[in-house]
Design an enzyme around this catalytic site. Structure first.
Site, PDB file in Angstrom:
ATOM      1  N   GLU A 312       0.823  -1.216   0.000  1.00  0.00           N
ATOM      2  CA  GLU A 312       0.000   0.000   0.000  1.00  0.00           C
ATOM      3  C   GLU A 312       0.853   1.260   0.000  1.00  0.00           C
ATOM      4  O   GLU A 312       0.477   2.277  -0.608  1.00  0.00           O
ATOM      5  CB  GLU A 312      -0.941  -0.010   1.205  1.00  0.00           C
ATOM      6  CG  GLU A 312      -1.871  -1.207   1.273  1.00  0.00           C
ATOM      7  CD  GLU A 312      -2.662  -1.437  -0.006  1.00  0.00           C
ATOM      8  OE1 GLU A 312      -3.043  -0.445  -0.663  1.00  0.00           O
ATOM      9  OE2 GLU A 312      -2.878  -2.610  -0.359  1.00  0.00           O
ATOM     10  N   HIS A 315       1.965   2.117  -3.398  1.00  0.00           N
ATOM     11  CA  HIS A 315       0.899   2.797  -4.138  1.00  0.00           C
ATOM     12  C   HIS A 315       0.923   4.322  -3.954  1.00  0.00           C
ATOM     13  O   HIS A 315       0.379   5.039  -4.794  1.00  0.00           O
ATOM     14  CB  HIS A 315      -0.462   2.301  -3.660  1.00  0.00           C
ATOM     15  CG  HIS A 315      -0.962   1.085  -4.366  1.00  0.00           C
ATOM     16  ND1 HIS A 315      -1.028   0.990  -5.742  1.00  0.00           N
ATOM     17  CD2 HIS A 315      -1.461  -0.083  -3.881  1.00  0.00           C
ATOM     18  CE1 HIS A 315      -1.545  -0.183  -6.062  1.00  0.00           C
ATOM     19  NE2 HIS A 315      -1.801  -0.864  -4.959  1.00  0.00           N
TER      20      HIS A 315
END
Length: 864
Positions: A312, A315
């Site tokens: 994450e 990202h």
């Protein structure tokens, strides 16, 4: 987003569906949003101002909106304020703001007042609940921001956001940026929280969370980092915080671009469909993917948390800083984050052998890509359902494997420089696949554009046929690999393949060349056999001529590296499944592994042992397979009994599990029963690695008393790691009546909605409960269907692919064609294809398997 449900891909949309795209002509620049959630009534009210740029005069501005009720709308343009009419199109999830006369080109401002519902669907702005209270949280990817506020809900419509939340007096809120003010009002029992203006974001990256979240704090490179959870679990975020601090420092250095947002919060949510979601500056997670109780967590739990945090956080650069222009290139987000996640974890925790796990994951992607009903990495999609199907093993696993292959070919440092240039060129904007591979090609001076386009644009993967003459001459040709043997040799596809090969001499140096045609010859060593996929980094399968295969098989443990072993074992099993080699050859090969101590090498082998047991053998036939399993696995299991290395201890637990479930080893079963009893009384009294396997083994032949005890423990804990172990145990009861009772829990309040479909699917995958589970699904379809979240139903369809006979293929196909599951059209075709391939494998290898076992299962190992 980290998806841990197995989902598959969309069909290309017919042109008639492209009307779901917003019309061009109006571009958002800034949103000012105010939300007032009512947790008691499960509703919210909202007010927004959207600054837009009108490119050409128009009387209609179209936005996305779903389940939103409009109270009023006005348009300000060139000094005038116009009352607007609103019409909605529920099928297209759109709303038209209609001005009384055309709005002139240039700057304009929309002001909209609206209301909505806090739904129970784990999408949009929704309710999450604990036994103590309710929370209001969001999940907007891919097309659900429109359920929270009217917006231009497409990834290339980036804008900045000012967010205000009006919440109950005792509550707090979290959003993408830092809180800038907290003031009482507007009424006595409320207070108003304002947040700093965001950088330019796509709507799907906006986050809103309301409740009594509490946080622990840290920092990295002057960026504040918090891990937040419900008050009873705040302390379980310590490891995730340590991981985030390390990973941010690593990424800042790797990308050469500092973390692009003002702060980073990682928030555990009690109800959450995906594994995690990369909202800019406010990443949301399932509790079990970020919170750990050291008393019961094992190395796999720690590895999972570190990997998901790394995914994450990657990202924040791949997806948030630079976003794909449209969902057809979702791999630019998910493939990149999957490729990147292992790098910081490998450096931080080298003992976890992350690079070997990457090689194993390439094998899993090749398994998926061998299906006729696979898809290309870049896949057209227009409707929300089609977009949702793109979050699959191709977007994540295959894309990551292709990136690793190209990185290995051009050189990791050169690749990093290309990544830096790509991110720098498109910061706070959008990009395409061509933008990326052009950046790497320019940085490397190599034909990366040709390589990547051949792997991104067309489906499937190459099978390299490799032969070596006595003088060292090597011949390599390519064809598309299919899991269906009838299709092998029928296609005309070819890839531009970077082939990196080495020989088995001690001083061998990897050499790479680009295979651009269907066949090619190269010069090799006359004295040493060639291995055609050095370090397992290539995204292709290798099939060796018989002489070369025999040499490599002989040297499997002595001269092949662990990565090479993983790659070769994976390819050999794939060739078994299409009848290119006998299953007896594969069983001979794995019989050499008694001295193997690397968990990642064993992982695929154990999976295939389970496949043989689950799919290819009937109940009576398993009796002759069990002694072989015990003979193969007992020596490494016993050798690792006192292991200290965390991965060797984990391998010991893996072997324990398979010895008990597949091998039915009496001593392991007895040990498992005792460990299960101890863990049910006090989980902290048992090695966390053994709790799950012990409960599963004990449950397999467990009685009503054990069932009730596991049920009691499930209801008595909110720890998601332990709940997962108890649910896994319930899936293993083989007594039909207990199986039926356990299945009924899946449609009851005892199992959270986020877990229901995965729970029921687990029974379908288990060969000992499959028939009962399939009856349950068919007889209780209305109840099962109600548990589906937007994506979860696909997992049930996928799990139905674990049957292994032609009649089941027809049954599964017929059932799901009548009882349709959203976003699973391709998944159903893949499930039917997998069933048929398994039935064919049983047909072509059944006698070979029986013959081999009859001569290799006598006088065998532990438990006899």
């Amino acid at each position: 987003m980290k998806k841990w449900l197995i989902m598959f891909v969309a069909l290309a949309a017919p042109l008639s569906l492209q009307g779901q795209r917003l019309p061009a002509g109006v571009v958002p620049e800034h949103y000012a949003l105010t939300f007032t959630p009512n947790l008691k009534d499960a509703t919210f009210s909202g007010e927004e101002t959207i600054d837009v740029r009108v490119l050409k005069p128009t009387a209609i501005i179209t936005l996305n909106a779903a389940e939103i009720k409009f109270t009023s709308a006005t348009v300000e343009s060139h000094g005038a304020t116009l009352d607007a009419k609103v019409t909605t199109d529920d099928d297209r999830e759109q709303a038209n703001i209609i001005a009384p006369h055309p709005i002139a080109a240039g700057a304009a401002r929309l002001h909209i007042v609206f209301t909505g519902i806090l739904n129970h669907k784990l999408r949009g702005f929704y309710l999450s609940e604990t036994p103590k209270r309710r929370y209001a949280v969001t999940q907007f990817e891919s097309t659900d921001a429109r359920r929270a506020f009217p917006c231009f809900d497409e990834p290339d419509k980036k804008a900045t956001f000012d967010i205000t939340l009006v919440v109950d007096k005792g509550d707090t809120a979290i959003s993408n940026e830092k809180m800038t003010s907290d003031s009482p009002g507007p009424v006595d029992d409320k207070h108003t929280l304002k947040f700093a203006t965001t950088k330019k974001l796509s709507t799907y990256l906006v986050a809103l969370l309301v409740g009594d979240f509490q946080c622990i704090s840290g920092s990295s490179h002057a960026i504040p980092i918090r891990v937040c959870a419900t008050p009873d679990k705040t302390g379980q975020g310590k490891f995730a915080l340590e991981a985030a601090e390390y990973i941010m420092h690593y990424y800042d250095d790797y990308f050469g671009i500092r973390y692009p947002f003002g702060k980073l919060d990682l928030i555990a949510i009690p109800d959450f469909e995906a594994g995690a979601m990369e909202n800019a500056g406010a990443i949301t997670y399932r509790e079990s993917f970020i919170l750990l109780d050291p008393k019961v967590a094992n190395v796999d739990n720690y590895d999972l948390v570190a990997s998901v945090v790394a995914h994450e956080m990657a990202h924040q650069w791949f997806g948030d800083l630079v976003t794909m222009k449209w969902w057809d290139n979702i791999w630019l987000n998910e493939g990149f984050a999957t490729w990147m996640e292992s790098k910081p974890v490998a450096k931080w925790k080298p003992e976890w052998h992350e690079p070997l796990s990457d090689v194993a994951s390439t094998g899993r992607s090749l398994d998926l890509d061998g299906l006729k009903n696979t898809r290309p990495i870049r896949q057209k999609a227009e409707t929300p359902a089609e977009i949702n199907e793109l979050f699959d093993g191709i977007a994540y696993g295959k894309a990551a494997a292709v990136l690793r292959m190209v990185e290995h070919y051009v050189d990791p440092e050169v690749f990093r420089m290309g990544v830096h240039k790509y991110l720098l060129a498109h910061s706070y904007g959008n990009a395409t696949a061509e933008d990326f591979w052009s950046a790497i090609a320019q940085a490397s001076g190599k034909p990366v554009d040709k390589i990547m386009s051949s792997f991104v644009i067309q489906p499937g993967a190459p099978l390299l046929n490799v032969s070596q003459e006595a003088d060292g001459q090597i011949s390599i040709s390519q064809e598309r690999f299919f899991n269906d043997r009838q299709l092998l040799g029928t296609g005309q596809q070819a890839w531009t393949v970077p082939v990196c090969r080495k020989d088995l001499s001690p001083d061998s140096v990897t050499q790479c060349f680009v295979l651009q045609e269907r066949g090619q010859q190269i010069r090799g060593s006359a004295n040493e056999p060639i291995f055609a996929n050095a370090d397992g980094m290539g995204y292709y399968r290798s099939e060796y001529d018989q002489k070369l295969r025999d040499q490599l098989s002989k040297d499997l443990e002595t001269r092949l590296t662990p990565a090479d072993r993983i790659s070769m074992l994976n390819d050999e099993w794939a060739l078994v499944r299409v009848g290119r080699i006998s299953i007896s050859n594969y069983l001979d090969l794995i019989s050499q592994l008694k001295g193997e101590r690397l968990r990642q090498v064993w992982a695929g082998v154990l999976k295939n042992i389970e496949y043989i047991n689950d799919r290819l053998l009937g109940a009576s036939e398993r009796a002759i397979f069990q002694p072989f399993v015990r003979n193969l696995l007992s020596p490494p299991y016993e050798a690792l009994a006192e292991a200290k290395d965390p991965e060797e201890k984990a391998l010991h637990a893996d072997l324990f599990d398979v010895l008990g479930i597949v091998g039915r080893d009496p001593m392991v079963i007895a040990q498992a029963r005792q460990l299960a009893k101890n863990s049910l009384q006090d989980p902290a009294s048992v090695d966390p690695l053994l709790i799950g396997p012990a409960l599963e083994i004990a449950a397999a032949q467990g009685d009503e008393a054990l069932y009730q005890q596991i049920m009691q423990n499930l209801k008595g804990t909110t720890d998601q790691v332990m709940r997962g172990r108890y649910m896994d145990a319930l899936m293993h009861f083989e007594n039909p009546e207990l199986t039926r009772q356990a299945l009924a829990l899946g449609v009851s309040a005892a199992i959270r909605n986020q877990d229901s479909t995965a729970y029921i699917s687990g029974f379908v995958r288990n060969p000992y409960t499959r028939d009962e589970a399939w009856k349950f699904v068919q007889n209780h379809w209305n109840e099962v269907e109600k548990t589906f979240t937007p994506s979860s139903g696909s997992e049930l369809v996928y799990s139905a692919g674990t049957f292994c006979d032609a009649e089941a293929a027809s049954n599964v196909s017929a059932f799901f064609k009548v009882h349709t599951v959203p976003s699973s059209e391709r998944t159903l075709r893949q499930a039917v294809e997998r069933i048929k391939a398994c039935a064919d494998l049983k047909k072509i290898q059944g006698s070979n398997l029986q013959g081999w076992l009859s001569t290799h299962s006598v006088g065998t190992g532990a438990g006899n």
